[in-house]
Design a protein around this motif. Structure first.
Motif, mmCIF file in Angstrom:
data_model
loop_
_atom_site.group_PDB
_atom_site.id
_atom_site.type_symbol
_atom_site.label_atom_id
_atom_site.label_comp_id
_atom_site.label_asym_id
_atom_site.label_seq_id
_atom_site.Cartn_x
_atom_site.Cartn_y
_atom_site.Cartn_z
ATOM 1 N N MET A 91 0.845 -1.201 0.000
ATOM 2 C CA MET A 91 0.000 0.000 0.000
ATOM 3 C C MET A 91 0.875 1.244 0.000
ATOM 4 S SD MET A 91 -3.136 0.990 2.580
ATOM 5 C CE MET A 91 -4.055 -0.425 1.987
ATOM 6 N N THR A 92 0.400 2.279 -0.625
ATOM 7 C CA THR A 92 1.201 3.485 -0.723
ATOM 8 C C THR A 92 1.521 4.076 0.645
ATOM 9 O OG1 THR A 92 1.270 5.727 -1.586
ATOM 10 C CG2 THR A 92 -0.894 4.894 -0.964
ATOM 11 N N THR A 93 2.728 4.621 0.769
ATOM 12 C CA THR A 93 3.132 5.286 2.002
ATOM 13 C C THR A 93 3.287 6.783 1.783
ATOM 14 O OG1 THR A 93 5.466 4.875 1.501
ATOM 15 C CG2 THR A 93 4.328 3.252 2.868
ATOM 16 N N GLU A 94 2.836 7.273 0.641
ATOM 17 C CA GLU A 94 2.994 8.688 0.341
ATOM 18 C C GLU A 94 2.365 9.559 1.422
ATOM 19 O OE1 GLU A 94 1.487 9.612 -3.494
ATOM 20 O OE2 GLU A 94 3.093 8.585 -4.563
ATOM 21 N N THR A 95 2.980 10.705 1.658
ATOM 22 C CA THR A 95 2.461 11.670 2.617
ATOM 23 C C THR A 95 2.456 13.043 1.963
ATOM 24 O OG1 THR A 95 2.672 12.487 4.900
ATOM 25 C CG2 THR A 95 4.705 12.238 3.638
ATOM 26 N N VAL B 154 4.186 16.471 -2.032
ATOM 27 C CA VAL B 154 3.914 15.048 -1.854
ATOM 28 C C VAL B 154 5.255 14.334 -1.776
ATOM 29 C CG1 VAL B 154 2.801 12.988 -2.777
ATOM 30 C CG2 VAL B 154 1.751 15.229 -3.135
ATOM 31 N N TRP B 155 5.497 13.670 -0.634
ATOM 32 C CA TRP B 155 6.729 12.915 -0.418
ATOM 33 C C TRP B 155 6.454 11.427 -0.548
ATOM 34 C CZ3 TRP B 155 10.891 15.914 -0.264
ATOM 35 C CH2 TRP B 155 10.785 17.221 0.213
ATOM 36 N N THR B 156 7.473 10.668 -0.922
ATOM 37 C CA THR B 156 7.300 9.218 -1.027
ATOM 38 C C THR B 156 6.945 8.605 0.316
ATOM 39 O OG1 THR B 156 9.719 9.056 -0.878
ATOM 40 C CG2 THR B 156 8.730 8.871 -3.075
ATOM 41 N N SER B 157 7.367 9.211 1.404
ATOM 42 C CA SER B 157 6.934 8.840 2.756
ATOM 43 C C SER B 157 7.414 9.927 3.705
ATOM 44 C CB SER B 157 7.494 7.477 3.189
ATOM 45 O OG SER B 157 8.881 7.551 3.454
ATOM 46 N N THR B 158 6.845 9.958 4.899
ATOM 47 C CA THR B 158 7.302 10.922 5.901
ATOM 48 C C THR B 158 8.756 10.662 6.267
ATOM 49 O OG1 THR B 158 5.057 11.091 6.798
ATOM 50 C CG2 THR B 158 6.849 11.868 8.202
ATOM 51 N N ASP B 159 9.110 9.384 6.413
ATOM 52 C CA ASP B 159 10.485 9.042 6.757
ATOM 53 C C ASP B 159 11.454 9.469 5.660
ATOM 54 O OD1 ASP B 159 12.381 7.530 8.585
ATOM 55 O OD2 ASP B 159 12.710 6.447 6.704
ATOM 56 N N ASP B 160 11.050 9.269 4.387
ATOM 57 C CA ASP B 160 11.907 9.686 3.284
ATOM 58 C C ASP B 160 12.140 11.199 3.317
ATOM 59 O OD1 ASP B 160 12.137 7.111 2.388
ATOM 60 O OD2 ASP B 160 10.671 7.329 0.768
ATOM 61 N N ILE C 47 6.094 31.082 8.732
ATOM 62 C CA ILE C 47 5.316 29.841 8.633
ATOM 63 C C ILE C 47 4.258 29.799 9.734
ATOM 64 C CG2 ILE C 47 5.426 27.319 8.849
ATOM 65 C CD1 ILE C 47 8.222 27.445 7.601
ATOM 66 N N GLU C 48 3.013 29.533 9.354
ATOM 67 C CA GLU C 48 1.921 29.413 10.317
ATOM 68 C C GLU C 48 1.575 27.956 10.604
ATOM 69 O OE1 GLU C 48 -1.218 31.767 8.559
ATOM 70 O OE2 GLU C 48 -0.515 33.562 9.625
ATOM 71 N N GLU C 49 1.886 27.061 9.672
ATOM 72 C CA GLU C 49 1.653 25.623 9.872
ATOM 73 C C GLU C 49 2.625 24.853 8.991
ATOM 74 O OE1 GLU C 49 -1.689 22.084 9.288
ATOM 75 O OE2 GLU C 49 -1.996 24.044 8.369
ATOM 76 N N MET C 50 3.160 23.749 9.520
ATOM 77 C CA MET C 50 4.009 22.856 8.734
ATOM 78 C C MET C 50 3.786 21.437 9.261
ATOM 79 S SD MET C 50 8.085 23.082 7.811
ATOM 80 C CE MET C 50 8.591 23.181 9.534
ATOM 81 N N ARG C 51 2.953 20.666 8.521
ATOM 82 C CA ARG C 51 2.559 19.338 8.997
ATOM 83 C C ARG C 51 2.469 18.364 7.830
ATOM 84 N NH1 ARG C 51 -2.489 20.848 13.081
ATOM 85 N NH2 ARG C 51 -1.248 21.893 14.684
ATOM 86 N N HIS C 52 2.536 17.068 8.188
ATOM 87 C CA HIS C 52 2.336 15.993 7.216
ATOM 88 C C HIS C 52 0.909 15.462 7.333
ATOM 89 C CE1 HIS C 52 6.756 15.890 7.790
ATOM 90 N NE2 HIS C 52 6.755 15.634 6.497
ATOM 91 N N TYR C 53 0.299 15.159 6.192
ATOM 92 C CA TYR C 53 -1.055 14.619 6.149
ATOM 93 C C TYR C 53 -1.068 13.347 5.302
ATOM 94 C CZ TYR C 53 -2.806 19.119 7.923
ATOM 95 O OH TYR C 53 -3.055 20.234 8.683
ATOM 96 N N LYS C 54 -1.872 12.377 5.732
ATOM 97 C CA LYS C 54 -2.092 11.174 4.948
ATOM 98 C C LYS C 54 -3.403 11.298 4.180
ATOM 99 C CE LYS C 54 1.160 8.047 5.667
ATOM 100 N NZ LYS C 54 1.963 7.555 4.545
ATOM 101 N N PRO C 55 -3.398 11.003 2.877
ATOM 102 C CA PRO C 55 -4.660 11.025 2.127
ATOM 103 C C PRO C 55 -5.636 9.987 2.682
ATOM 104 C CG PRO C 55 -2.768 10.977 0.641
ATOM 105 C CD PRO C 55 -2.247 10.704 2.018
ATOM 106 N N THR C 56 -6.916 10.290 2.641
ATOM 107 C CA THR C 56 -7.943 9.349 3.066
ATOM 108 C C THR C 56 -8.592 8.723 1.827
ATOM 109 O OG1 THR C 56 -9.816 10.900 3.041
ATOM 110 C CG2 THR C 56 -8.395 10.897 5.009
#
Length: 256
Positions: free
Chosen positions: A1-5, A58-64, A89-98
């Motif tokens: 399954m994709t790990t993209e973030t 879009v990153w290949t993963s958060t860890d990447d 910067i007001e926000e800097m976060r990682h999100y996973k697609p649903t």
């Protein structure tokens, strides 16, 4: 399954600094474009309040991202360009697609462009009429149940953006992949399958424009190569994944 973030970085930049901010990100984008961890990126400006910007990466993963890109020389060059704006910067976060996603009506799906359910039924009826009598493919379709062509039409329809009938009634991706188990499909048979499917598309009257046919060909190549892999006696059990959704010029991110 994709790990993209998906990383979102929200900025508030005053009007008098906007030109230099955009120039800085034009330079920084060179590092994103060259980073193997980066799938794509886009900087957008708010229409209602010009001081607000959002950078989507879009990153290949958060860890990447955190342990790959951020520890690379490219990140140092990226930071040198946009460093003066870190305090904005007001926000800097990682999100996973649903799973809540899908195309809008502004661009027709490949399914609709092809002609819907009737077109895919014609396609598979035409294909299997040829395949069962083919010297190379015939052995793969010995004792083919009469409903098989209709099931494949539902599968292809769902793949190309039609209703999720195959998933609801026939087991989805895992079931389709498992149907190839033990058949030990050869590369010659795969290539013949592809050839006959393209011939069937012509005979069934599917659209012949380059945009549609290139997307159609891309899925046929991807799907048949997946079938060859899972038909091998020593293939690993397929992962639980949704039916791939093919669109104009894009492919799903997972591989099996």
């Amino acid at each position: 399954m994709t790990t993209e973030t998906v990383e979102y970085i929200r900025y508030r930049i005053s009007e008098e600094r906007s030109a230099e901010f955009l120039e800085a990100y034009t330079r920084a984008a060179v590092q994103l474009a060259g980073a193997p961890q980066c799938v794509d990126y886009e900087l957008s400006r708010c229409e209602e309040d010009f001081q607000h910007y959002i950078l989507r990466i879009v990153w290949t993963s958060t860890d990447d991202h955190l342990n790959g890109f951020r520890k690379s020389d490219a990140f140092q060059d990226f930071l040198a360009a946009i460093g003066p704006y870190r305090g904005d910067i007001e926000e800097m976060r990682h999100y996973k697609p649903t799973t809540v996603r899908g195309p809008g009506a502004a661009v027709p799906t490949l399914y609709a462009w092809a002609g819907g359910a009737d077109a895919f039924a014609r396609l598979t009826d035409t294909f299997y009429a040829k395949a069962v009598d083919d010297d190379l493919l015939g052995p793969l379709f010995a004792d083919l149940p009469p409903e098989h062509a209709g099931h494949v039409a539902l599968w292809l329809g769902e793949v190309f953006g039609g209703p999720a009938v195959y998933s609801a009634e026939h087991g989805g991706h895992g079931h389709m992949v498992a149907m190839h188990g033990g058949k030990d499909i050869t590369e010659r048979q795969r290539r013949r399958w592809v050839e006959l499917m393209h011939d069937a598309a012509d005979a069934a009257g599917l659209p012949t424009d380059a945009e549609f046919r290139s997307a159609f060909a891309a899925y046929i190549e991807w799907g048949t190569r997946l079938a060859v892999y899972f038909s091998s006696p020593d293939a690993a059990r397929p992962a639980e994944q949704p039916v791939p959704h093919w669109t104009w010029g894009a492919a799903p991110p997972y591989q099996g």
